[in-house]
Design a protein around this motif. Structure first.
Motif, PDB file in Angstrom:
ATOM      1  N   THR A 153      13.572  51.985 -24.098  1.00  0.00           N
ATOM      2  CA  THR A 153      14.015  51.349 -23.105  1.00  0.00           C
ATOM      3  C   THR A 153      15.272  50.521 -23.470  1.00  0.00           C
ATOM      4  OG1 THR A 153      12.660  49.607 -23.546  1.00  0.00           O
ATOM      5  CG2 THR A 153      11.870  51.152 -21.612  1.00  0.00           C
ATOM      6  N   SER A 154      15.694  50.457 -24.739  1.00  0.00           N
ATOM      7  CA  SER A 154      16.804  49.740 -24.914  1.00  0.00           C
ATOM      8  C   SER A 154      18.274  50.372 -24.276  1.00  0.00           C
ATOM      9  CB  SER A 154      16.987  49.957 -26.535  1.00  0.00           C
ATOM     10  OG  SER A 154      17.020  51.450 -27.051  1.00  0.00           O
ATOM     11  N   GLY A 155      17.867  51.579 -24.028  1.00  0.00           N
ATOM     12  CA  GLY A 155      19.012  52.416 -23.427  1.00  0.00           C
ATOM     13  C   GLY A 155      19.679  51.999 -21.927  1.00  0.00           C
ATOM     14  N   VAL A 156      18.554  51.181 -21.382  1.00  0.00           N
ATOM     15  CA  VAL A 156      18.812  50.718 -19.805  1.00  0.00           C
ATOM     16  C   VAL A 156      18.917  49.141 -19.987  1.00  0.00           C
ATOM     17  CG1 VAL A 156      17.551  52.481 -19.017  1.00  0.00           C
ATOM     18  CG2 VAL A 156      16.413  50.441 -19.498  1.00  0.00           C
ATOM     19  N   ILE A 157      19.115  48.631 -21.270  1.00  0.00           N
ATOM     20  CA  ILE A 157      19.095  47.193 -21.480  1.00  0.00           C
ATOM     21  C   ILE A 157      20.511  46.370 -20.522  1.00  0.00           C
ATOM     22  CG2 ILE A 157      20.325  46.767 -23.701  1.00  0.00           C
ATOM     23  CD1 ILE A 157      18.629  44.514 -24.358  1.00  0.00           C
ATOM     24  N   GLU A 168      13.880  40.919 -30.330  1.00  0.00           N
ATOM     25  CA  GLU A 168      14.793  40.192 -30.988  1.00  0.00           C
ATOM     26  C   GLU A 168      16.128  41.090 -31.110  1.00  0.00           C
ATOM     27  OE1 GLU A 168      15.809  37.449 -34.894  1.00  0.00           O
ATOM     28  OE2 GLU A 168      13.622  38.055 -34.430  1.00  0.00           O
ATOM     29  N   TYR A 169      16.180  42.111 -31.272  1.00  0.00           N
ATOM     30  CA  TYR A 169      17.248  43.176 -31.327  1.00  0.00           C
ATOM     31  C   TYR A 169      17.979  43.229 -29.961  1.00  0.00           C
ATOM     32  CZ  TYR A 169      16.309  45.222 -35.888  1.00  0.00           C
ATOM     33  OH  TYR A 169      16.139  45.571 -37.208  1.00  0.00           O
ATOM     34  N   GLY A 170      16.891  43.499 -29.058  1.00  0.00           N
ATOM     35  CA  GLY A 170      17.285  43.662 -27.663  1.00  0.00           C
ATOM     36  C   GLY A 170      18.133  42.479 -27.147  1.00  0.00           C
ATOM     37  N   ALA A 171      17.525  41.177 -27.358  1.00  0.00           N
ATOM     38  CA  ALA A 171      18.109  39.950 -26.782  1.00  0.00           C
ATOM     39  C   ALA A 171      19.503  39.689 -27.432  1.00  0.00           C
ATOM     40  CB  ALA A 171      16.938  38.740 -26.910  1.00  0.00           C
ATOM     41  N   THR A 172      19.563  39.941 -28.689  1.00  0.00           N
ATOM     42  CA  THR A 172      20.931  39.457 -29.552  1.00  0.00           C
ATOM     43  C   THR A 172      21.927  40.701 -28.965  1.00  0.00           C
ATOM     44  OG1 THR A 172      19.539  38.834 -31.473  1.00  0.00           O
ATOM     45  CG2 THR A 172      21.779  39.440 -31.760  1.00  0.00           C
ATOM     46  N   PHE A 173      21.532  41.928 -29.056  1.00  0.00           N
ATOM     47  CA  PHE A 173      22.634  42.962 -28.616  1.00  0.00           C
ATOM     48  C   PHE A 173      22.486  43.354 -27.157  1.00  0.00           C
ATOM     49  CE2 PHE A 173      21.689  43.972 -33.306  1.00  0.00           C
ATOM     50  CZ  PHE A 173      22.743  43.310 -33.864  1.00  0.00           C
ATOM     51  N   LYS A 174      22.340  42.043 -26.350  1.00  0.00           N
ATOM     52  CA  LYS A 174      22.019  42.517 -25.030  1.00  0.00           C
ATOM     53  C   LYS A 174      23.106  42.989 -24.429  1.00  0.00           C
ATOM     54  CE  LYS A 174      23.456  37.533 -23.957  1.00  0.00           C
ATOM     55  NZ  LYS A 174      23.527  37.282 -25.267  1.00  0.00           N
ATOM     56  N   GLY A 175      24.411  42.925 -24.679  1.00  0.00           N
ATOM     57  CA  GLY A 175      25.384  43.647 -24.116  1.00  0.00           C
ATOM     58  C   GLY A 175      26.013  45.227 -24.607  1.00  0.00           C
ATOM     59  N   ALA A 176      25.217  45.405 -25.739  1.00  0.00           N
ATOM     60  CA  ALA A 176      25.530  46.753 -26.292  1.00  0.00           C
ATOM     61  C   ALA A 176      24.984  47.921 -25.451  1.00  0.00           C
ATOM     62  CB  ALA A 176      25.145  46.709 -27.728  1.00  0.00           C
ATOM     63  N   LYS A 177      25.864  48.859 -25.329  1.00  0.00           N
ATOM     64  CA  LYS A 177      25.205  50.084 -24.405  1.00  0.00           C
ATOM     65  C   LYS A 177      24.686  51.073 -25.197  1.00  0.00           C
ATOM     66  CE  LYS A 177      28.970  49.565 -20.899  1.00  0.00           C
ATOM     67  NZ  LYS A 177      28.064  49.428 -19.668  1.00  0.00           N
ATOM     68  N   GLY A 178      24.792  50.865 -26.425  1.00  0.00           N
ATOM     69  CA  GLY A 178      24.297  51.932 -27.532  1.00  0.00           C
ATOM     70  C   GLY A 178      22.668  51.842 -27.896  1.00  0.00           C
ATOM     71  N   GLY A 179      22.096  50.968 -27.212  1.00  0.00           N
ATOM     72  CA  GLY A 179      20.546  50.958 -27.454  1.00  0.00           C
ATOM     73  C   GLY A 179      20.407  50.661 -28.987  1.00  0.00           C
ATOM     74  N   VAL A 235      19.636  45.476 -17.052  1.00  0.00           N
ATOM     75  CA  VAL A 235      18.720  44.568 -16.854  1.00  0.00           C
ATOM     76  C   VAL A 235      19.364  43.080 -16.478  1.00  0.00           C
ATOM     77  CG1 VAL A 235      16.740  43.296 -17.922  1.00  0.00           C
ATOM     78  CG2 VAL A 235      17.174  45.768 -18.249  1.00  0.00           C
ATOM     79  N   ASP A 236      18.674  42.726 -15.325  1.00  0.00           N
ATOM     80  CA  ASP A 236      18.970  41.378 -15.145  1.00  0.00           C
ATOM     81  C   ASP A 236      18.556  40.099 -16.144  1.00  0.00           C
ATOM     82  OD1 ASP A 236      20.004  39.315 -13.116  1.00  0.00           O
ATOM     83  OD2 ASP A 236      17.698  38.890 -12.654  1.00  0.00           O
ATOM     84  N   LYS A 237      19.497  39.523 -16.468  1.00  0.00           N
ATOM     85  CA  LYS A 237      19.330  38.554 -17.653  1.00  0.00           C
ATOM     86  C   LYS A 237      18.475  39.090 -18.809  1.00  0.00           C
ATOM     87  CE  LYS A 237      19.157  34.787 -14.075  1.00  0.00           C
ATOM     88  NZ  LYS A 237      18.549  33.623 -13.580  1.00  0.00           N
ATOM     89  N   PRO A 238      19.085  40.128 -19.406  1.00  0.00           N
ATOM     90  CA  PRO A 238      18.397  40.907 -20.536  1.00  0.00           C
ATOM     91  C   PRO A 238      18.015  40.040 -21.415  1.00  0.00           C
ATOM     92  CG  PRO A 238      20.804  41.157 -20.569  1.00  0.00           C
ATOM     93  CD  PRO A 238      20.678  40.589 -19.125  1.00  0.00           C
ATOM     94  N   GLU A 239      18.667  38.618 -22.261  1.00  0.00           N
ATOM     95  CA  GLU A 239      18.261  38.007 -23.098  1.00  0.00           C
ATOM     96  C   GLU A 239      16.995  37.289 -22.891  1.00  0.00           C
ATOM     97  OE1 GLU A 239      20.311  35.385 -20.382  1.00  0.00           O
ATOM     98  OE2 GLU A 239      20.808  37.393 -21.255  1.00  0.00           O
ATOM     99  N   LYS A 240      16.440  37.126 -21.621  1.00  0.00           N
ATOM    100  CA  LYS A 240      15.343  36.516 -21.463  1.00  0.00           C
ATOM    101  C   LYS A 240      14.225  37.661 -20.608  1.00  0.00           C
ATOM    102  CE  LYS A 240      16.843  32.142 -19.936  1.00  0.00           C
ATOM    103  NZ  LYS A 240      17.017  31.039 -18.848  1.00  0.00           N
ATOM    104  N   THR A 241      14.773  38.375 -19.740  1.00  0.00           N
ATOM    105  CA  THR A 241      13.847  39.580 -19.173  1.00  0.00           C
ATOM    106  C   THR A 241      13.414  40.622 -20.277  1.00  0.00           C
ATOM    107  OG1 THR A 241      15.133  39.200 -17.199  1.00  0.00           O
ATOM    108  CG2 THR A 241      13.732  41.182 -17.362  1.00  0.00           C
ATOM    109  N   TYR A 242      14.148  41.131 -21.226  1.00  0.00           N
ATOM    110  CA  TYR A 242      13.728  42.234 -22.045  1.00  0.00           C
ATOM    111  C   TYR A 242      12.557  41.760 -22.788  1.00  0.00           C
ATOM    112  CZ  TYR A 242      14.195  46.552 -24.808  1.00  0.00           C
ATOM    113  OH  TYR A 242      14.118  47.609 -25.511  1.00  0.00           O
TER     114      TYR A 242
END
Length: 502
Positions: free
Chosen positions: A231-235, A61-72, A238-245
């Motif tokens: 792996t948050s550092g590479v989000i 949920e963190y990863g999908a919500t902050f999908k554009g963040a580079k800071g993991g 990721v292709d379509k991170p909100e779904k893929t992650y």
């Protein structure tokens, strides 16, 4: 204008393999059997239900919500709480992976030895006046330098290496299960270690008889599942991170839990705990290869092969296990020298860190920070290697430091979840749980599982008078947390004084 950096989009399959190769440790199953026998299964299942499943969904949920963040995870914590909590929590998390790099390089060389010679020969290695431990320390530094050099060349290099490592990691885990089932069938269902109520609830290991020692085993289980957040550092790649992650996290979680439980059960097919693991010469560093070699020997006997042919088969099994561990170790190292440090420096406000530290090279990698990290890890490795500790104590200290240091940051990540849920205006493409009461109840349970495991692991050695182990177990997260706190307050006061002067 020609671009220096080519955008690389990581697909679902590659991300699952990346998560799997960097987190799943086939040897964790065998270590669990060595420490607790079949009774470790209960704790692995309990930990999966109370920690692994909910934490994976929270991180998804963190990863999908902050999908554009580079800071993991720095961005996760800052977006949920505030900058100071994010800085301290991420700094402790970074320190955990620094400790991981220190200890994993030691175990990596054991894998190299087994891949080449068929068994662990590292304790007999020496060069000139250098003892085995000292030589291993030097070789660890060389390995770390090579990995840092290659990883600094770009995320595409890391993805390729992790794909290879993930395939071999999965292959050895499945292979161990298949061969064990073959032995089970050939022996007409006869197990070397019987399955009954006693073996499923009590450890055959004298070191894990007391209630405190048994509860402290939670941290070993946590460590076996730990690292999903790395792996948050590479989000952002990721292709379509909100779904893929989220899909990748949940897929990897289910695979890992099932393989851990099955592999622990499979250990008892060919290995009687008291006969094989109860004596001297077996430790946390080589138990995997002792069990793998034994499986090969027992397989040979079950097939009716001669003693020499069975021993040769055992050696071949050990060689393959060593090769698989070498490849998965390289894959994990590639990700870990990059992802944690990248999350930290890209998540931080640039004012908190020196300008040179946050610079990226033409491949988009924080190369300068990665080399500073490599230098720090190298100093720690050489300090421990030339410190004169006995090999068994050396391994124990490293393992204890790594387990607690890697578990402590979860206290921050999990505690931040209710505050994350209270934040308004966030786009939430993936939602794990609804309702504030349910959120708090889930958070409290998961947080307590981690906290209890950490506390019991830290205090358990005190009951046997082993104050040194207790100290090394607890010092990692405490020391780095204090350093982060002091440094952040210093930067805040310095910024405030500069504003006043202006």
């Amino acid at each position: 204008m020609k671009k220096d950096k080519v955008d690389v989009k990581i697909k679902l399959g590659s991300l699952v393999l990346m998560i799997f190769s960097s987190i799943f440790g086939f040897s964790n199953s065998l270590t669990a059997y060595y420490q607790m026998g079949y009774s470790s299964i209960i704790w692995y299942i309990v930990t999966a239900i109370l920690f692994f499943l909910p934490s994976a969904l929270i991180f998804a949920e963190y990863g999908a919500t902050f999908k554009g963040a580079k800071g993991g995870i720095f961005s996760w914590l800052q977006g949920s709480t505030n900058e100071k909590v994010a800085f301290i929590g991420t700094f402790i998390w970074l320190s955990a992976w620094v400790i991981w790099l220190v200890s994993s390089t030691q175990f990596f060389l054991v894998s190299v030895s087994t891949a080449v010679f068929g068994h662990d020969t590292t304790q007999s290695w020496h060069l000139g006046a250098l003892s085995s431990t000292q030589l291993l320390g030097v070789l660890e530094v060389v390995f770390l330098v090579i990995v840092t050099l290659c990883a600094s060349k770009g995320i595409d290099k890391i993805e390729v290496v992790n794909n290879i490592g993930g395939v071999f990691t999965l292959a050895i885990a499945i292979g161990f299960t298949v061969v064990s089932l073959l032995v089970f069938i050939l022996n007409k269902g006869q197990l070397a270690e019987p399955v009954n109520s006693a073996t499923l609830t009590h450890s055959p290991n004298t070191a894990f008889q007391s209630p405190i020692a048994v509860v402290s085993f939670i941290v070993y289980a946590l460590f076996a599942y730990g690292g999903l957040e790395t792996t948050s550092g590479v989000i952002d790649s990721v292709d379509k991170p909100e779904k893929t992650y989220p899909r990748a996290l949940v897929t990897a979680m289910i695979m890992m839990t099932a393989l851990y439980v099955v592999n622990i059960l499979m250990c008892g097919v060919a290995a009687n705990w008291s006969k094989l693991l109860g004596g001297k010469g077996v430790d946390l560093a080589n138990v995997e290869y002792v069990l793998i070699n034994n499986l090969g020997v027992v397989t040979g006997h079950s097939l009716g092969l001669s003693q020499s042919a069975s021993l040769a088969l055992g050696s071949a099994f050990s060689h393959f296990a060593g090769i698989a561990d070498v490849l998965s170790g390289i894959a994990a190292a590639f990700l870990m020298v990059y992802s944690p440090i990248k999350s930290f420096i890209e998540g931080c406000d640039p004012r908190l860190l020196p300008k040179k530290l946050v610079e990226v090279n033409k491949h988009g990698m924080p190369a300068r920070a990665m080399w500073i990290q490599a230098a720090i890890v190298s100093v720690i490795i050489l300090f421990i290697s030339f410190g004169g500790n006995a090999a068994s104590q050396f391994y124990t200290i490293l393992m204890d430091m790594m387990n607690v240091s890697s578990s402590a940051p979860y206290l921050f990540l999990i505690a931040a979840y209710p505050f994350f849920k209270m934040k308004k205006g966030l786009d939430r493409p993936f939602v794990f749980i609804e309702g504030q009461k349910k959120v708090w109840a889930t958070t409290i349970v998961v947080w307590l599982v981690v906290a209890i495991g950490i506390v019991f692991t830290c205090i358990e050695p005190l009951f046997t008078g082993d104050y040194s182990t207790s100290f090394w177990t607890a010092i990692g997260p405490v020391a780095f947390g204090l350093i982060a706190w002091i440094y952040y307050d210093y930067r805040e006061s310095k910024d405030a004084s500069e504003v006043t002067e202006a």
